[in-house]
Design a protein around this motif. Structure first.
Motif, short mmCIF file in Angstrom:
data_model
loop_
_atom_site.label_atom_id
_atom_site.label_comp_id
_atom_site.label_asym_id
_atom_site.label_seq_id
_atom_site.Cartn_x
_atom_site.Cartn_y
_atom_site.Cartn_z
N TYR A 117 8.10 -0.91 -7.11
CA TYR A 117 8.51 -2.29 -7.37
C TYR A 117 7.30 -3.19 -7.18
CZ TYR A 117 13.12 -0.23 -6.67
OH TYR A 117 14.22 0.58 -6.74
N ALA A 118 7.19 -4.22 -7.99
CA ALA A 118 6.02 -5.09 -7.88
C ALA A 118 6.38 -6.54 -8.15
CB ALA A 118 4.95 -4.64 -8.87
N ILE A 175 0.27 -12.21 1.72
CA ILE A 175 1.66 -12.05 1.29
C ILE A 175 1.71 -11.54 -0.15
CG2 ILE A 175 3.75 -13.34 0.67
CD1 ILE A 175 3.21 -15.13 3.12
N LEU A 176 0.89 -12.12 -1.01
CA LEU A 176 0.89 -11.73 -2.42
C LEU A 176 0.44 -10.28 -2.59
CD1 LEU A 176 -0.51 -15.00 -4.00
CD2 LEU A 176 1.84 -14.17 -4.08
N ARG A 177 -0.56 -9.89 -1.80
CA ARG A 177 -1.01 -8.50 -1.87
C ARG A 177 0.13 -7.55 -1.54
NH1 ARG A 177 -5.96 -10.15 0.11
NH2 ARG A 177 -5.21 -10.03 2.26
N GLU A 178 0.85 -7.87 -0.46
CA GLU A 178 1.95 -7.00 -0.05
C GLU A 178 3.05 -6.95 -1.11
OE1 GLU A 178 1.92 -5.04 2.47
OE2 GLU A 178 0.04 -5.80 3.29
N LEU A 179 3.41 -8.11 -1.65
CA LEU A 179 4.50 -8.14 -2.62
C LEU A 179 4.10 -7.52 -3.95
CD1 LEU A 179 6.15 -11.61 -1.99
CD2 LEU A 179 7.05 -9.34 -1.45
N ALA A 180 2.81 -7.59 -4.29
CA ALA A 180 2.35 -6.96 -5.53
C ALA A 180 2.42 -5.45 -5.40
CB ALA A 180 0.92 -7.40 -5.87
N ALA A 181 2.16 -4.96 -4.18
CA ALA A 181 2.16 -3.52 -3.96
C ALA A 181 3.57 -3.00 -3.69
CB ALA A 181 1.24 -3.16 -2.79
N ASP A 182 4.40 -3.80 -3.07
CA ASP A 182 5.78 -3.39 -2.75
C ASP A 182 6.71 -4.57 -2.90
OD1 ASP A 182 8.16 -2.51 -1.80
OD2 ASP A 182 7.49 -2.15 0.25
N GLY A 183 7.22 -4.72 -4.11
CA GLY A 183 8.02 -5.90 -4.46
C GLY A 183 9.35 -5.97 -3.75
N ARG A 184 9.80 -4.87 -3.16
CA ARG A 184 11.10 -4.90 -2.47
C ARG A 184 10.94 -4.93 -0.96
NH1 ARG A 184 15.95 -4.17 -5.49
NH2 ARG A 184 17.29 -3.66 -3.73
#
Lengths: 149, 149
Positions: free
Chosen positions: A53-54, B11-20
């Motif tokens: 997920y991304a 935060i963006l790095r984390e969400l880009a790598a793991d969106g859930r």
DNA sequence: TATGAAAAGACTCCTCA
DNA sequence: TGAGGAGTCTTTTCATA
């Protein structure tokens, strides 16, 4: 490819369009109980149908407004084909495709400026010993549309 | 582009790598309280830095094993440039880029088979009145790598 | 495979700093 | 902006069909 049931397809459509959708919402949308949906999603993840997920980020907003496609052609035709591995350390490269056609590979890169593009081209040529042909993206009418599962 | 704080970048790095990723995990990873992270993510979404979230699906597993890039060149140079709009109804098209170079646009399509590719090429030429040049993807060493925020 | 129930955990909103 | 806490909703697991 493993055959997909209609219910699994529906789940994938929803998750492709909204990756943070809760199981509760998913269950409602596909007409199943929460635990059944949960079980199916887990299985789709384990089978590798869902690779991850991304968050989708806006290039301009994150300071990387320049996207380009770079076609790679080996300079030495006898060299071993390990270009993807030689290039994977460059974080500006978002995707690497092995292609049929004039070039051997096509890369999609995202950078901050023309200067940064010049620099990454230099790094690519140096790391992979290839010649490059660059197509600059002017604008992106659409991108990352959910596949027609 | 708006300037991004280091915390927002993290935060963006984390969400880009793991969106859930849950807010609880996010908070731990970036060293902030849950409510502070929550507030920041909401703001990043509202500002459009985060455009959305998506599940990444495996092309082979969903029965769409063939990816291709299609370059479009207008046949009539005087025709109005509304190609993206003329093509957006085709769900096989995952992305549409306006580019500098020989072609006007580059599309990325995903289909089930060579026959399906032939059919979508026919539809593209018919809907947009363009000539096409197609580059078939043989394999994808990597794709959708998180941008270097 | 699907369901419902129950415990654990996460989200959201609030107040206070 | 950030932290902490309380109430509600979600996730996850399990027994059962």
């Amino acid at each position: 490819m493993t055959n997909l049931e209609p219910t699994d397809r529906a789940i994938l459509r929803e998750l492709a369009a909204d990756g943070r959708c809760s199981f509760t919402d998913l269950a409602e949308r596909v007409g199943l109980s929460v635990s059944a949906v949960h079980q199916r999603v887990r299985r789709l993840e384990q089978r590798g149908v869902v690779k991850g997920y991304a968050a989708r980020l806006d290039g301009d907003e994150i300071g990387l407004p320049l996207t380009a496609f770079i076609s790679l052609t080996p300079i030495d035709p006898a060299a071993p084909d390990d270009y993807p591995r030689r290039l994977e350390h460059l974080p500006q490269i978002e995707a690497c495709y092995s292609v049929a056609g004039d070039a051997s590979y096509v890369l999609r890169v995202r950078v901050a400026s023309p200067t940064a593009l010049e620099e990454v081209l230099r790094q690519i040529r140096e790391a992979a010993h290839v010649s490059t042909r660059t197509t600059v993206v002017l604008s992106t009418p659409y991108e990352d549309r959910p596949p027609a599962v």
